[in-house]
Structure formats: C-alpha cells, structure tokens
Design an enzyme around this catalytic site. Structure first.
Site, PDB file in Angstrom:
ATOM      1  N   ASP A   1       0.805  -1.238   0.000  1.00 14.82           N
ATOM      2  CA  ASP A   1       0.000   0.000   0.000  1.00 14.82           C
ATOM      3  C   ASP A   1       0.829   1.275   0.000  1.00 14.82           C
ATOM      4  O   ASP A   1       0.343   2.321   0.366  1.00 14.82           O
ATOM      5  CB  ASP A   1      -0.977  -0.012   1.192  1.00 14.82           C
ATOM      6  CG  ASP A   1      -0.312   0.358   2.508  1.00 14.82           C
ATOM      7  OD1 ASP A   1       0.897   0.092   2.651  1.00 14.82           O
ATOM      8  OD2 ASP A   1      -1.009   0.905   3.374  1.00 14.82           O
ATOM      9  N   GLU A   2       2.096   1.164  -0.401  1.00  9.99           N
ATOM     10  CA  GLU A   2       2.995   2.323  -0.338  1.00  9.99           C
ATOM     11  C   GLU A   2       3.798   2.473  -1.616  1.00  9.99           C
ATOM     12  O   GLU A   2       4.250   1.456  -2.165  1.00  9.99           O
ATOM     13  CB  GLU A   2       4.067   2.070   0.713  1.00  9.99           C
ATOM     14  CG  GLU A   2       3.833   2.511   2.075  1.00  9.99           C
ATOM     15  CD  GLU A   2       5.070   2.159   2.897  1.00  9.99           C
ATOM     16  OE1 GLU A   2       5.907   3.040   3.098  1.00  9.99           O
ATOM     17  OE2 GLU A   2       5.195   0.992   3.291  1.00  9.99           O
TER      18      GLU A   2
HETATM   19  P1  TTP Z   1       0.641  -0.226   6.873  1.00 10.78           P
HETATM   20  O1  TTP Z   1       0.642   0.815   5.797  1.00 10.78           O
HETATM   21  O2  TTP Z   1       1.796  -0.245   7.817  1.00 10.78           O
HETATM   22  O3  TTP Z   1      -0.651  -0.073   7.787  1.00 10.78           O
HETATM   23  P2  TTP Z   1      -2.094   0.351   7.382  1.00 10.78           P
HETATM   24  O4  TTP Z   1      -2.222   0.754   5.963  1.00 10.78           O
HETATM   25  O5  TTP Z   1      -3.043  -0.724   7.816  1.00 10.78           O
HETATM   26  O6  TTP Z   1      -2.355   1.592   8.345  1.00 10.78           O
HETATM   27  P3  TTP Z   1      -1.748   3.062   8.210  1.00 10.78           P
HETATM   28  O7  TTP Z   1      -2.939   3.955   8.019  1.00 10.78           O
HETATM   29  O8  TTP Z   1      -1.090   3.313   9.519  1.00 10.78           O
HETATM   30  O9  TTP Z   1      -0.830   3.091   7.056  1.00 10.78           O
HETATM   31  O10 TTP Z   1       0.529  -1.652   6.231  1.00 10.78           O
HETATM   32  C1  TTP Z   1      -0.239  -1.907   5.062  1.00 10.78           C
HETATM   33  C2  TTP Z   1      -0.939  -3.225   5.194  1.00 10.78           C
HETATM   34  O11 TTP Z   1       0.012  -4.257   5.417  1.00 10.78           O
HETATM   35  C3  TTP Z   1      -1.896  -3.288   6.369  1.00 10.78           C
HETATM   36  O12 TTP Z   1      -3.175  -2.799   6.031  1.00 10.78           O
HETATM   37  C4  TTP Z   1      -1.893  -4.752   6.706  1.00 10.78           C
HETATM   38  C5  TTP Z   1      -0.520  -5.241   6.303  1.00 10.78           C
HETATM   39  N1  TTP Z   1       0.300  -5.385   7.504  1.00 10.78           N
HETATM   40  C6  TTP Z   1       0.361  -6.638   8.119  1.00 10.78           C
HETATM   41  O13 TTP Z   1      -0.258  -7.596   7.655  1.00 10.78           O
HETATM   42  N2  TTP Z   1       1.109  -6.778   9.267  1.00 10.78           N
HETATM   43  C7  TTP Z   1       1.791  -5.732   9.817  1.00 10.78           C
HETATM   44  O14 TTP Z   1       2.462  -5.893  10.871  1.00 10.78           O
HETATM   45  C8  TTP Z   1       1.722  -4.450   9.175  1.00 10.78           C
HETATM   46  C9  TTP Z   1       2.457  -3.274   9.772  1.00 10.78           C
HETATM   47  C10 TTP Z   1       0.976  -4.334   8.032  1.00 10.78           C
HETATM   48 MG    MG Z   2      -0.845   2.083   5.103  1.00 11.75          MG
END
Ligand code: TTP
Ligand code: MG
Length: 428
Positions: free
Chosen positions: A138-139
């Site tokens: 997602d980045e």
């Molecule tokens: P992130 O971008 O770290 O988290 P997020 O998008 O859920 O929340 P934020 O708004 O803080 O960005 O991670 C992206 C996806 O990766 C997240 O939705 C689920 C997965 N993920 C895991 O499965 N385990 C983990 O420990 C993390 C950090 C993320």
């Molecule tokens: Mg995220």
C-alpha cells in the site's frame, strides 16, 4: 599524508540493515533539487473490508487471526482507525486485541482482494510520473520533479492523486511531499488518515529538527538508547553533531545518521532491482596522497567485487566510485554501461576514468569504494571456459576456479600481487 604501509579494511555493505542502503551511502553531497512524493494507504486491509462490507463501516474492525473468543493464536494484521482508539495495533497478539475490544468485527485477511486493489492504485500512480517505486502493498514513492508542472504544482498533483484513488476505490490515502525519500515518508505519516504534508526545500531542516530520532531510518530500539546517552533526542540534536564526531562515536552508521539529520538522502526513486547494489570499500589506516596506490587499491576492489558478483550470479549496469577525503567530505561518481557486466577489467576501466576526472583539490583520501547497481540476477556464471565468452571473461573464470578451491587470496593478477606485497595491505 603519504604512507606506503596503509592497511586496508574491506567492508561488504550488502546484507546490512535494509535502511542502511549502500546506494544512499554512495550518494553525493550535492543537492539535486528533487520533489519526491510518498503515498501510503490508510488502514489498508481494514479499509478494503469496510468498503466491501458496508455494514462494517464506521465500526472497530480487526483484520488478522481468528480471536477464538480471546483464546486465538496469531496476530493482528491491521485494524480500522475506529479500533485504534482501543489501543489495537498491527502485529499485536490477536488475544490482546480481543481483550481490548471484544465487540470489534474480526475478519480473516483476504490477500487476493488486497493485491487486486493494490494493483489498481499502483497503475493509477503511473499516470503521474514514469518513476514509481512500489515499496509495499500500500505504499509507493513517485519522483514528480519533472511532472508536477503538468498538474499545476506538487500540491495540486497530490490532491488529484488522492481524489482519483478515492473515486476509483473509495479508500483514502495519506501523502507526503519533500525533497528526498526519507523526509517524504516521514511526512506522509504525520497527518494520517487522509493526510497531506508538504515540506519545501528551504523548510527541510526546520521540519526535521523537532522530530524524535526514532523517525530516522535505522534508529531502532537498540540504537535509540545509545543516541539518547549522547544527548540526542531529536533529529535537530543529531544535526548539531559533526560528521567526524558521529563517525568516531558510532562508526559508519554515524555518517548515515548525520546525512539524514542534515536532510541529505539522494537515493533515486526506482524499481526494486534498481535499489539493489553490491559494494566493496576500504578505509585506509592513514590518509593517502599517492594516485598510483589509490589506483591499485581500486583495482583490488573491482577484482574482489567482480568475484563476489560472479559467485552470486549477478551482473550490474552502473558502476560507482566513492571517495571520502581527509575532511570527511564524501563524493560519488557513476557511469552506466549499455550492458550488464561482472568483468573486473571492464569495471576497473570505468572506475579509473571516473577516478582520473575527480579533482580532490590536493586533499588526501581517507576511503575508496566501488559499487555496482542496476543488478540482474541469474546471468553471471562460473563455468570454466564457456564457449562464447571473451578472453578476459575466461581469465576471470580461471581465477575463480582457483579461488573456489584455495580461497580468495590464492590468486590475484600478478601486478597487483606485487603491489599488495610491497604496500603491506591487509584484507579483513
Ligand atoms: P501499513 O501501511 O503499515 O498499515 P495500514 O495501511 O493498515 O495503516 P496506516 O494507516 O497506519 O498506514 O501496512 C499496510 C498493510 O500491510 C496493512 O493494512 C496490513 C498489512 N500489515 C500486516 O499484515 N502486518 C503488519 O504488521 C503491518 C504493519 C501491516
Ligand atoms: Mg498504510
């Protein structure tokens, strides 16, 4: 200072902390005037679930292992912002999450669905820049230096990306824009969810100064207490130290931190393969002034690096020379081949050209390094006397066979061997 008995210390940077990237370490001190955008989706898996299941919208929702009424094993993947209010976080045991909020909606991850939405988002990003580097599901980073004008500036471009993602997926994204990657990533995290933070070049240091050092890439739970013991709590505290002081206290990572704290991070936005590099570098026990000795050292580094590449079946397209002068200023110069190579002579020829055209202004040299990037895997080979190889490749391969059998130091080019003997280099 001339010294015929300089000892060499060879470091292989590959395989260290991923944040401690050799590419960054090899980058120049010169400012490049770039605009980098970092985008990160909000509560990604949870947001997709809430979008696909309208009855779960606005509720605490946890994606992860089955909580089994509080007895479940496994962890939380992520959770909605409504669930974060209860203290639930990614990677937390699912049983803890259940204790914090038993009434939340608990769902198992649907990886295929998240990958599908991710592909939709990533393909949309490519409309805004040819330079997109996806770093997780997602980045992504985008280099928008040359495309921002087409969209009416960086802010307008970011707003358009956010609204287009929202239109297509009904999800929200947070965006950071800054002159380099590490600051853009910090910026995108500061105003989540649905955030937009823009850091202009002339605001870079004042933006970074008040932030906690744990935000610096590479400053993990082990390093932070060490830095705090030095009175370094914020990035600004770190920036007040000189390069030399940080190097003396922390070694090579100290230089990495100094660069980040001073807003220096010239790593390009590129694909995963582009981010990889392999390198060899040497810190002389005494700073040296003798060009011939430096060339010999560079030949040795190329030879050693090319051998490592052949062992790992890698070829590289970009060769980089790194030079650190006696005042700790550090420079890098690169050249790109039109083909991938693992040949030490070819690498050395380019490195020599780069070295010759570098003006060190009469200063002595403290460190030399050679790196190869734009690596391709699986194309190198160690077969002896492959039929269609050029003579010099065969030479490399003969040496490789001997080294494989008797060790790295068993064979080196004759001229180099003599130099190594005469100058007393020692490889660690
Ligand atoms: P992130 O971008 O770290 O988290 P997020 O998008 O859920 O929340 P934020 O708004 O803080 O960005 O991670 C992206 C996806 O990766 C997240 O939705 C689920 C997965 N993920 C895991 O499965 N385990 C983990 O420990 C993390 C950090 C993320
Ligand atoms: Mg995220």
């Amino acid at each position: 200072m001339k010294n015929g008995n300089s000892r060499l210390r060879i470091f292989c940077l590959q395989g260290l902390d991923p944040f401690y990237s050799p590419i960054m370490d090899l980058s120049d001190m010169e400012s490049t005037g770039r605009t980098i955008l970092h985008l990160d989706m909000d509560a990604f898996f949870a947001a997709v679930e809430q979008q696909d299941h309208p009855q779960w919208r606005g509720k605490p929702l946890v994606v992860g292992a089955d909580p089994k009424g509080g007895k479940g094993r496994g962890v939380v993947s992520t959770c909605s912002y409504e669930a974060r209010v209860y203290g639930i976080r990614s990677a937390m045991p699912i049983s803890t999450a259940y204790r914090l909020c038993p009434t939340a909606v608990y769902v198992l991850p649907r990886g295929g669905r998240y990958a599908q939405v991710s592909r939709q988002i990533m393909s949309l990003l490519r409309d805004y820049s040819p330079d997109v580097e996806q770093i997780s599901i997602d980045e992504a980073f985008l280099d928008i230096t040359s495309t921002q004008k087409l969209f009416g500036g960086a802010e307008a471009l970011a707003r358009q990306i956010k609204s287009q993602i929202n239109e297509k997926t009904k999800l929200t994204a947070s965006v950071g824009i800054a002159p380099n990657k590490f600051t853009a990533k910090i910026a995108s995290d500061l105003r989540k969810p649905d955030g937009l933070v823009i850091v202009k070049a002339d605001e870079l240091l004042t933006f970074l100064a008040p932030l906690e050092i744990s935000r610096l890439w590479g400053a993990g739970p082990k390093t932070v207490p060490q830095l705090q013991a030095m009175g370094i709590y914020t990035i600004g505290d770190m920036a007040r130290y000189s390069q030399q002081q940080l190097f003396e206290r922390l070694g090579q990572p100290g230089l990495h931190f100094w660069r980040l704290a001073n807003g220096i991070d010239d790593r390009p936005v590129g694909g995963a393969a582009d981010a990889k590099s392999i390198s060899r570098e040497t810190t002389f026990e005494h700073d040296i002034d003798d060009n011939e000795q430096m060339r010999d050292c560079l030949f040795y580094l190329c030879d050693d690096l090319a051998y490592e590449m052949r062992k790992k079946r890698l070829r590289g397209r970009t060769v980089t020379l790194k030079i650190r002068l006696d005042d700790f200023s550090t420079f890098s110069r690169s050249q790109t081949f039109d083909h991938g190579t693992d040949n030490s002579d070819e690498m050395f020829q380019r490195i020599s050209e780069l070295f010759q055209s570098f003006d060190r202004g009469g200063k002595c040299v403290r460190l030399l390094g050679v790196a190869m990037s734009h690596l391709q895997q699986g194309v190198g080979q160690m077969d002896l006397f492959a039929e269609n190889d050029e003579k010099r490749d065969r030479m490399d391969r003969v040496m490789d066979q001997v080294r494989k059998k008797f060790g790295m130091d068993a064979i080196h080019r004759a001229s180099l061997l003599k130099k190594r003997r005469d100058s007393g280099w020692i490889r660690e």
